[in-house]
Design an enzyme around this catalytic site. Structure first.
Site, PDB file in Angstrom:
ATOM      1  N   SER A 124       0.838  -1.197   0.000  1.00 48.10           N
ATOM      2  CA  SER A 124       0.000   0.000   0.000  1.00 48.10           C
ATOM      3  C   SER A 124       0.871   1.244   0.000  1.00 48.10           C
ATOM      4  O   SER A 124       1.976   1.247   0.571  1.00 48.10           O
ATOM      5  CB  SER A 124      -0.860  -0.026   1.270  1.00 48.10           C
ATOM      6  OG  SER A 124      -1.469   1.213   1.471  1.00 48.10           O
ATOM      7  N   TYR A 149      -2.049  -1.354  10.975  1.00 48.39           N
ATOM      8  CA  TYR A 149      -2.303  -1.934   9.645  1.00 48.39           C
ATOM      9  C   TYR A 149      -1.139  -1.592   8.697  1.00 48.39           C
ATOM     10  O   TYR A 149      -0.569  -2.465   8.049  1.00 48.39           O
ATOM     11  CB  TYR A 149      -3.631  -1.406   9.066  1.00 48.39           C
ATOM     12  CG  TYR A 149      -3.723  -1.601   7.571  1.00 48.39           C
ATOM     13  CD1 TYR A 149      -3.955  -2.866   7.028  1.00 48.39           C
ATOM     14  CD2 TYR A 149      -3.538  -0.526   6.680  1.00 48.39           C
ATOM     15  CE1 TYR A 149      -3.999  -3.050   5.651  1.00 48.39           C
ATOM     16  CE2 TYR A 149      -3.579  -0.710   5.315  1.00 48.39           C
ATOM     17  CZ  TYR A 149      -3.811  -1.971   4.799  1.00 48.39           C
ATOM     18  OH  TYR A 149      -3.834  -2.156   3.424  1.00 48.39           O
ATOM     19  N   LYS A 153       2.008  -3.861   6.705  1.00 46.91           N
ATOM     20  CA  LYS A 153       2.367  -3.845   5.276  1.00 46.91           C
ATOM     21  C   LYS A 153       3.881  -3.648   5.124  1.00 46.91           C
ATOM     22  O   LYS A 153       4.534  -4.341   4.343  1.00 46.91           O
ATOM     23  CB  LYS A 153       1.616  -2.734   4.538  1.00 46.91           C
ATOM     24  CG  LYS A 153       0.141  -3.007   4.341  1.00 46.91           C
ATOM     25  CD  LYS A 153      -0.118  -4.060   3.272  1.00 46.91           C
ATOM     26  CE  LYS A 153      -1.441  -4.730   3.474  1.00 46.91           C
ATOM     27  NZ  LYS A 153      -1.665  -5.942   2.707  1.00 46.91           N
ATOM     28  N   TYR A 177      -0.362  -0.196  -3.796  1.00 46.24           N
ATOM     29  CA  TYR A 177      -1.586   0.362  -4.362  1.00 46.24           C
ATOM     30  C   TYR A 177      -1.811   1.752  -3.811  1.00 46.24           C
ATOM     31  O   TYR A 177      -1.609   1.996  -2.619  1.00 46.24           O
ATOM     32  CB  TYR A 177      -2.830  -0.444  -3.971  1.00 46.24           C
ATOM     33  CG  TYR A 177      -2.805  -1.926  -4.118  1.00 46.24           C
ATOM     34  CD1 TYR A 177      -1.937  -2.593  -4.978  1.00 46.24           C
ATOM     35  CD2 TYR A 177      -3.718  -2.691  -3.382  1.00 46.24           C
ATOM     36  CE1 TYR A 177      -1.977  -3.973  -5.089  1.00 46.24           C
ATOM     37  CE2 TYR A 177      -3.765  -4.065  -3.488  1.00 46.24           C
ATOM     38  CZ  TYR A 177      -2.878  -4.704  -4.342  1.00 46.24           C
ATOM     39  OH  TYR A 177      -2.930  -6.061  -4.430  1.00 46.24           O
TER      40      TYR A 177
HETATM   41  P1  NAD Z   1     -10.731  -7.618   1.363  1.00 41.54           P
HETATM   42  O1  NAD Z   1     -10.944  -7.603   2.831  1.00 41.54           O
HETATM   43  O2  NAD Z   1     -11.930  -7.458   0.494  1.00 41.54           O
HETATM   44  O3  NAD Z   1      -9.946  -8.943   0.936  1.00 41.54           O
HETATM   45  C1  NAD Z   1      -9.059  -9.603   1.786  1.00 41.54           C
HETATM   46  C2  NAD Z   1      -9.473 -11.058   1.834  1.00 41.54           C
HETATM   47  O4  NAD Z   1      -8.573 -11.785   2.657  1.00 41.54           O
HETATM   48  C3  NAD Z   1     -10.872 -11.275   2.422  1.00 41.54           C
HETATM   49  O5  NAD Z   1     -11.627 -12.063   1.513  1.00 41.54           O
HETATM   50  C4  NAD Z   1     -10.633 -11.986   3.734  1.00 41.54           C
HETATM   51  O6  NAD Z   1     -11.679 -12.883   4.056  1.00 41.54           O
HETATM   52  C5  NAD Z   1      -9.319 -12.690   3.454  1.00 41.54           C
HETATM   53  N1  NAD Z   1      -8.492 -12.988   4.636  1.00 41.54           N
HETATM   54  C6  NAD Z   1      -8.096 -12.125   5.609  1.00 41.54           C
HETATM   55  N2  NAD Z   1      -7.338 -12.777   6.514  1.00 41.54           N
HETATM   56  C7  NAD Z   1      -7.236 -14.070   6.095  1.00 41.54           C
HETATM   57  C8  NAD Z   1      -6.582 -15.220   6.613  1.00 41.54           C
HETATM   58  N3  NAD Z   1      -5.899 -15.213   7.750  1.00 41.54           N
HETATM   59  N4  NAD Z   1      -6.688 -16.385   5.916  1.00 41.54           N
HETATM   60  C9  NAD Z   1      -7.401 -16.447   4.774  1.00 41.54           C
HETATM   61  N5  NAD Z   1      -8.044 -15.380   4.240  1.00 41.54           N
HETATM   62  C10 NAD Z   1      -7.957 -14.217   4.908  1.00 41.54           C
HETATM   63  O7  NAD Z   1      -9.650  -6.485   1.025  1.00 41.54           O
HETATM   64  P2  NAD Z   1      -9.188  -5.893  -0.378  1.00 41.54           P
HETATM   65  O8  NAD Z   1      -9.626  -4.479  -0.432  1.00 41.54           O
HETATM   66  O9  NAD Z   1      -9.537  -6.808  -1.476  1.00 41.54           O
HETATM   67  O10 NAD Z   1      -7.616  -5.884  -0.145  1.00 41.54           O
HETATM   68  C11 NAD Z   1      -6.782  -6.920  -0.593  1.00 41.54           C
HETATM   69  C12 NAD Z   1      -5.361  -6.635  -0.167  1.00 41.54           C
HETATM   70  O11 NAD Z   1      -4.953  -5.381  -0.685  1.00 41.54           O
HETATM   71  C13 NAD Z   1      -5.175  -6.539   1.347  1.00 41.54           C
HETATM   72  O12 NAD Z   1      -3.928  -7.110   1.668  1.00 41.54           O
HETATM   73  C14 NAD Z   1      -5.148  -5.044   1.604  1.00 41.54           C
HETATM   74  O13 NAD Z   1      -4.426  -4.736   2.770  1.00 41.54           O
HETATM   75  C15 NAD Z   1      -4.447  -4.559   0.360  1.00 41.54           C
HETATM   76  N6  NAD Z   1      -4.748  -3.152   0.062  1.00 41.54           N
HETATM   77  C16 NAD Z   1      -6.045  -2.770  -0.086  1.00 41.54           C
HETATM   78  C17 NAD Z   1      -6.347  -1.445  -0.340  1.00 41.54           C
HETATM   79  C18 NAD Z   1      -7.780  -0.992  -0.487  1.00 41.54           C
HETATM   80  O14 NAD Z   1      -8.036   0.202  -0.434  1.00 41.54           O
HETATM   81  N7  NAD Z   1      -8.758  -1.879  -0.705  1.00 41.54           N
HETATM   82  C19 NAD Z   1      -5.303  -0.511  -0.468  1.00 41.54           C
HETATM   83  C20 NAD Z   1      -3.986  -0.938  -0.334  1.00 41.54           C
HETATM   84  C21 NAD Z   1      -3.719  -2.278  -0.066  1.00 41.54           C
HETATM   85  C1  UD1 Z   2      -7.037   4.715   3.800  1.00 43.98           C
HETATM   86  C2  UD1 Z   2      -6.022   4.337   4.841  1.00 43.98           C
HETATM   87  C3  UD1 Z   2      -4.845   3.675   4.166  1.00 43.98           C
HETATM   88  C4  UD1 Z   2      -5.314   2.461   3.380  1.00 43.98           C
HETATM   89  C5  UD1 Z   2      -6.385   2.912   2.395  1.00 43.98           C
HETATM   90  C6  UD1 Z   2      -6.996   1.758   1.686  1.00 43.98           C
HETATM   91  C7  UD1 Z   2      -6.309   5.883   6.695  1.00 43.98           C
HETATM   92  C8  UD1 Z   2      -5.680   6.989   7.477  1.00 43.98           C
HETATM   93  N1  UD1 Z   2      -5.630   5.506   5.598  1.00 43.98           N
HETATM   94  O1  UD1 Z   2      -6.437   5.589   2.882  1.00 43.98           O
HETATM   95  O2  UD1 Z   2      -3.907   3.262   5.131  1.00 43.98           O
HETATM   96  O3  UD1 Z   2      -4.239   1.868   2.677  1.00 43.98           O
HETATM   97  O4  UD1 Z   2      -7.446   3.584   3.106  1.00 43.98           O
HETATM   98  O5  UD1 Z   2      -7.714   0.950   2.553  1.00 43.98           O
HETATM   99  O6  UD1 Z   2      -7.348   5.381   7.051  1.00 43.98           O
HETATM  100  N2  UD1 Z   2     -12.698  10.843   3.507  1.00 43.98           N
HETATM  101  C9  UD1 Z   2     -13.721  11.663   3.900  1.00 43.98           C
HETATM  102  N3  UD1 Z   2     -14.830  11.089   4.446  1.00 43.98           N
HETATM  103  C10 UD1 Z   2     -14.967   9.732   4.610  1.00 43.98           C
HETATM  104  C11 UD1 Z   2     -13.904   8.894   4.197  1.00 43.98           C
HETATM  105  C12 UD1 Z   2     -12.782   9.491   3.661  1.00 43.98           C
HETATM  106  O7  UD1 Z   2     -13.652  12.879   3.762  1.00 43.98           O
HETATM  107  O8  UD1 Z   2     -16.008   9.284   5.121  1.00 43.98           O
HETATM  108  C13 UD1 Z   2     -11.495  11.446   2.875  1.00 43.98           C
HETATM  109  C14 UD1 Z   2     -10.212  11.165   3.636  1.00 43.98           C
HETATM  110  O9  UD1 Z   2      -9.975  12.161   4.593  1.00 43.98           O
HETATM  111  C15 UD1 Z   2      -9.188  11.180   2.481  1.00 43.98           C
HETATM  112  C16 UD1 Z   2      -9.985  10.652   1.273  1.00 43.98           C
HETATM  113  O10 UD1 Z   2     -11.355  10.848   1.608  1.00 43.98           O
HETATM  114  O11 UD1 Z   2      -8.789  12.506   2.192  1.00 43.98           O
HETATM  115  C17 UD1 Z   2      -9.741   9.178   0.993  1.00 43.98           C
HETATM  116  O12 UD1 Z   2      -9.975   8.439   2.182  1.00 43.98           O
HETATM  117  P1  UD1 Z   2      -9.974   6.823   2.205  1.00 43.98           P
HETATM  118  O13 UD1 Z   2     -10.848   6.327   1.122  1.00 43.98           O
HETATM  119  O14 UD1 Z   2     -10.306   6.406   3.603  1.00 43.98           O
HETATM  120  O15 UD1 Z   2      -8.502   6.440   1.831  1.00 43.98           O
HETATM  121  P2  UD1 Z   2      -7.111   6.916   2.476  1.00 43.98           P
HETATM  122  O16 UD1 Z   2      -7.318   7.703   3.700  1.00 43.98           O
HETATM  123  O17 UD1 Z   2      -6.301   7.511   1.401  1.00 43.98           O
END
Ligand code: NAD
Ligand code: UD1
Length: 338
Positions: A124, A149, A153, A177
């Site tokens: 991330s 969290y 990472k 990402y």
């Molecule tokens: P998500 O929660 O939808 O998917 C994660 C999946 O992992 C889920 O289906 C959950 O059931 C499974 N899981 C969690 N712990 C597990 C375990 N111990 N054993 C087996 N399965 C397990 O999340 P996502 O948004 O699809 O994210 C996927 C990955 O990308 C994560 O590692 C997340 O940290 C990373 N990531 C997500 C974002 C975002 O904004 N969505 C941003 C940066 C990084």
């Molecule tokens: C957040 C996490 C980041 C994680 C990412 C994806 C925090 C501090 N950071 O990123 O670690 O990798 O999600 O899961 O939580 N916002 C609002 N109102 C809301 C929600 C968000 O104004 O209800 C604003 C936030 O202040 C930010 C932007 O929208 O400026 C994006 O927020 P969000 O979608 O939560 O992502 P990040 O904060 O970038």
């Protein structure tokens, strides 16, 4: 080629399964369904008209995971499985460190045992902390991370780098990402947050569909063009395609490779609200509130390294991100629950 997708039933995992199957890969999913539904995988099969293998196994269950590796011939791993709620990680750090770190250690141990040496890892942009330079390149140093969290990472990245140091054939792509949003254009799969969403886009779409009353905009006094936070939103289908490109890199080369996956464009919270209103033809109620703890003003990627080395470019624009989110939200107002 057969790919093990940990966390494959989740938001990004399910979209990546679609792209993998469309590319002709065999897909084996391991997920404990702690934050997802098996229905997402049924829909993946329906969308692609192909079958995948699913094992409801927790990564912490080493014997269960070994059984999967015994039954299936795995060539590469894409490792999505993790807990990802930032606020929850502050309240329950042990749960996050245990699930994410121990899960990754068990996975790597089993990979070692079965001689599987390719891994693509979901990292991330959070590892950059509050970036010194924007746009953020992969050379930017990792910053001060404000929550467990994000720490997990950064630690998991280091674990994978250290395994490569000890075994040069163990090869890793770390994908950092930016902000994944959107859904498959069919509206069949998408993000299905449990409870009240933490992230902006699912929150906006639940306000638009009438499930939530009003969006709180966290801070309007940042040093950005309109005072609200700026982020690099990337369509989840583009992001998923980035994983295929990363796998192909590991099919060509050994080593550790780090890439930002973003568009290189920053949008403010108000930009997102306006774009969503246009795409959904709705009105989003919002109020300005205090800044959210741990948030930074502005964060967007320099995506050029992924373009140069992976031939990856995110092509789906903000309107498409909003339209596809809206289609998913209206077709599935309660997510995968009927
Ligand atoms: P998500 O929660 O939808 O998917 C994660 C999946 O992992 C889920 O289906 C959950 O059931 C499974 N899981 C969690 N712990 C597990 C375990 N111990 N054993 C087996 N399965 C397990 O999340 P996502 O948004 O699809 O994210 C996927 C990955 O990308 C994560 O590692 C997340 O940290 C990373 N990531 C997500 C974002 C975002 O904004 N969505 C941003 C940066 C990084
Ligand atoms: C957040 C996490 C980041 C994680 C990412 C994806 C925090 C501090 N950071 O990123 O670690 O990798 O999600 O899961 O939580 N916002 C609002 N109102 C809301 C929600 C968000 O104004 O209800 C604003 C936030 O202040 C930010 C932007 O929208 O400026 C994006 O927020 P969000 O979608 O939560 O992502 P990040 O904060 O970038």
């Amino acid at each position: 080629m057969s790919v093990l997708v940990t966390g494959g039933a989740g938001y990004i995992g399910s979209h990546t399964c679609v792209e993998l199957l469309n590319e002709g890969y065999e897909v084996v999913v391991v997920d404990n369904l702690s934050n997802s539904s098996k229905i997402s995988l049924d829909r993946v099969e329906k969308l692609t008209n192909k079958k995948l293998k699913f094992y409801e196994v927790d990564l912490l269950n080493k014997e269960g995971l070994r059984d999967v590796f015994k039954k299936e011939k795995i060539d590469s791993v894409i490792h999505f499985a993790a807990l990802k709620a930032v606020g929850e990680s502050v309240k329950e750090p042990l749960k996050y460190y245990h699930n994410n770190i121990a899960g990754t250690l068990v996975l790597c141990e089993v990979m070692k045992e079965f001689n599987v040496k390719n891994i693509v890892f979901s990292s991330s942009a959070t590892v950059y902390g509050d970036p010194k330079i924007i746009p953020i390149t992969e050379e930017c140093e990792k910053g001060e991370i404000t929550n467990p969290y994000g720490q997990t990472k950064a630690m998991m990245e280091q674990i994978l780098i250290d395994i490569n140091k000890a075994d040069k054939d163990f090869s890793v792509v770390l994908l950092r990402y930016f902000n994944p949003v959107g859904a498959h254009e069919s509206g069949e799969i998408g993000e299905d947050p449990k409870g009240i969403p933490n992230n902006l886009m699912p929150y906006i779409s639940q306000v638009a569909v009438g499930k939530l009353k009003s969006l709180s905009v966290f801070g309007n006094d940042y040093n950005t063009k309109d005072g609200t936070g700026v982020r690099d939103y990337i369509h989840v289908v583009d992001l998923s395609i980035g994983h295929i490109k990363a796998l192909k890199k590991l099919e060509r080369e050994r080593g550790v490779f780090i890439y930002n996956l973003g568009t290189g464009v920053g949008y403010s919270v108000l930009d997102m609200i306006k774009a969503f209103e246009r795409a959904s033809n709705t009105k989003i109620n919002y109020e300005f509130k205090e800044r959210r703890g741990g948030d930074i003003a502005c964060c967007y990627a320099d995506p050029s390294k992924a373009q140069r080395e992976l031939n990856f470019k995110a092509i789906r624009d903000l309107n498409k991100m909003c339209e596809d989110t809206w289609r998913w939200q209206t077709k599935n107002p309660n997510g995968y629950e009927k």
